[in-house]
Design a protein around this motif. Sequence first.
Motif, PDB file in Angstrom:
ATOM      1  N   VAL A 190       0.805  -1.213   0.000  1.00 23.03           N
ATOM      2  CA  VAL A 190       0.000   0.000   0.000  1.00 23.03           C
ATOM      3  C   VAL A 190       0.839   1.264   0.000  1.00 23.03           C
ATOM      4  O   VAL A 190       0.328   2.342  -0.273  1.00 23.03           O
ATOM      5  N   HIS A 191       2.131   1.158   0.290  1.00 28.67           N
ATOM      6  CA  HIS A 191       3.008   2.317   0.227  1.00 28.67           C
ATOM      7  C   HIS A 191       3.886   2.213  -1.012  1.00 28.67           C
ATOM      8  O   HIS A 191       4.613   1.244  -1.175  1.00 28.67           O
ATOM      9  N   GLU A 194       1.574  -2.305   7.380  1.00 26.05           N
ATOM     10  CA  GLU A 194       1.611  -2.525   5.942  1.00 26.05           C
ATOM     11  C   GLU A 194       3.016  -2.849   5.472  1.00 26.05           C
ATOM     12  O   GLU A 194       3.998  -2.708   6.196  1.00 26.05           O
ATOM     13  N   TYR A 223     -11.534   9.159   4.157  1.00 27.76           N
ATOM     14  CA  TYR A 223     -10.077   9.139   4.026  1.00 27.76           C
ATOM     15  C   TYR A 223      -9.402   9.729   5.275  1.00 27.76           C
ATOM     16  O   TYR A 223      -8.394   9.194   5.749  1.00 27.76           O
ATOM     17  N   LYS A 266      -3.865  11.434  -6.163  1.00 28.10           N
ATOM     18  CA  LYS A 266      -2.548  10.853  -5.873  1.00 28.10           C
ATOM     19  C   LYS A 266      -1.457  11.915  -5.887  1.00 28.10           C
ATOM     20  O   LYS A 266      -0.482  11.838  -5.148  1.00 28.10           O
ATOM     21  N   GLU A 272      -1.070   9.704  -2.415  1.00 31.24           N
ATOM     22  CA  GLU A 272      -1.665   8.384  -2.548  1.00 31.24           C
ATOM     23  C   GLU A 272      -3.077   8.535  -3.101  1.00 31.24           C
ATOM     24  O   GLU A 272      -3.705   9.595  -2.947  1.00 31.24           O
ATOM     25  N   VAL A 312      -7.119   3.904  -1.326  1.00 33.35           N
ATOM     26  CA  VAL A 312      -6.836   3.781   0.110  1.00 33.35           C
ATOM     27  C   VAL A 312      -8.109   3.474   0.886  1.00 33.35           C
ATOM     28  O   VAL A 312      -8.142   2.594   1.750  1.00 33.35           O
ATOM     29  N   ASP A 339      -7.186   0.860   4.151  1.00 35.26           N
ATOM     30  CA  ASP A 339      -5.876   1.121   4.739  1.00 35.26           C
ATOM     31  C   ASP A 339      -6.026   2.000   5.973  1.00 35.26           C
ATOM     32  O   ASP A 339      -6.921   2.847   6.064  1.00 35.26           O
ATOM     33  N   LYS A 340      -5.157   1.812   6.932  1.00 32.42           N
ATOM     34  CA  LYS A 340      -5.129   2.572   8.189  1.00 32.42           C
ATOM     35  C   LYS A 340      -6.294   2.244   9.113  1.00 32.42           C
ATOM     36  O   LYS A 340      -6.481   2.895  10.134  1.00 32.42           O
TER      37      LYS A 340
END
Length: 564
Positions: free
Chosen positions: A31-32, A140, A270, A415, A420, A425, A430-431
């Motif tokens: 994801v990174h 991640e 987000y 992005k 990103e 995301v 993610d997160k």
Amino acid sequence: MALVKICWVVVVSALILLFHHASPVIAGDIVHEDDSTPKKPGCENQFVLVKVQTWVNGIEDAEFVGVGARFGTTIVSKEKNARHTRLILSDPRDCCSPPKNKLAGDVIMVDRGNCKFTTKANNAENANASAILIRNNQKELYKMVCEPDETDLDIHIPAVMLPQDAGTRLEKMLMTTSYVSVQLYSPPRPAVDIAEVFLWLMAVGTILCASCWSAWRVREAAIDQDKLLKDAADEIPNTEDRGVSGVVYINAKTAVLFVVVASCFLFMLYKLMSSWFIEVLVVLFCIGGIEGLQTCLAALLSRCDNLLSSLWLSIVSSILASRKWFKHASESYIKVPLFGAISYLTLAISPFCIAYAVLWAVYRSVSFAWIGQDILGIALIIAVLQIVHIPNLKVGTVLLGCAFLYDLFWVFVSKKLFSESVMIVVARGDKSGEDGIPMLLKFPRIFDPWGGYSIIGFGDILLPGTLVAFALRYDWLANRSLRGGYFLWAMFAYGFGLLTTYVALNLMDGHGQPALLYIVPFTLGTFLTLGRRRGDLRNLWTRGEPEIPCPHVRLQQIDEVNNG
């Protein structure tokens, strides 16, 4: 329509509009991304996922997923060519100085931080390690690259980044057992997986079912009005209730507003993405899924006598009795506060729908939970397509055009603004510590050695579905043949556009793609081109669906003929 129903439509439509994304989501997905550093000699490897199989005291144990570095030697692709090698912890743990351990071709595990990745790898190689595993300080994976000014890149051992939880489990194994060995290999992923075929079939089938049901309701309304005309010998029927009840027709301003609201929701998700926020989305999804499931089941059961009567096989009397009960229960209503008039059939099936959604929410982490999620999702999309209609091609063009720009911005432009892709995301969760959001159809990647799922957002089905359903309603009301109408071509265009999405997905090496980027030009372009060539474009653009004949007007025409 009851106020609660209208609120449900608005909230669910806004949530569905959020996600127009097709992508494979695999175990250990990266994801990174850090592709800003250019490749250079000694630091030009392709990023690959790496399987880390473990053995504890000679007994096979857990398997983890890491990502190979841009530097170092490449990792073998076949399991049979990978060696079992002892794993040890580095001392010092960060390996920023030469390890004090005596190594004999062992794999060394180190912590991320305090120095460059290449410094750790050089120290491990000089200490006679055969490979280095770097434990990330986050959950991640991260792509390990070289600094622009680095020159000491002659590294001859493989380097692999592990997520934090995998490194923690390996550390516990090393602290509690006498001997841990690992095997590193990187099997290639297949270019195409059967999961994408099944997702394509589910998306196309959902739109097909929703369109047929929507057109069927319009035809039933026309038949009901014909019955009113025949029965209206002494009384003129009330024309205020003509048309299809329980339908919300959106206009151009509403279409733009939907996309604006969806953008605000997406940005909020987000920024606030966390495990508790995912729980809120799960609750909202369950509420929508319950409504969608009971709407679909009630419609099927209320029409089951028509379906069963077409069977030539003998049916037991109990089933014959039950089908009469279904029809009677669907036509008998009770008034419930806030919810308005609800049929007895809907009340009867509501406990089942609620129990189904609750069970999915409780067990959504198990391996087969995707089945329950897809059933709830498909029912939700079909129910929304019965309620939300576009009246003409103008509104459809505004809606799909805004959604097209929405996809471009939140997948690609965001992005550059946020480093990103915001939509990707959010779609992957993610997160949040959770396995993605529930507003997606998913199917397991059966032949992919990395497992995981292929996904498609609800918006990629619902938004084009409004246009396809409009096409079939128009064909039925205008008495168009299948070939001479618009539905067949719109359906074909949608299927081809979605197929193009998956082709692009594989050409882009699995990076998530905004499906509407491909679906909208095919679907909308086909409709506009056919309409112009056939001379129907102006009528489709402004008037849209032909109106159901009004019994009052037809009675007046009959009287004029009789008195003429």
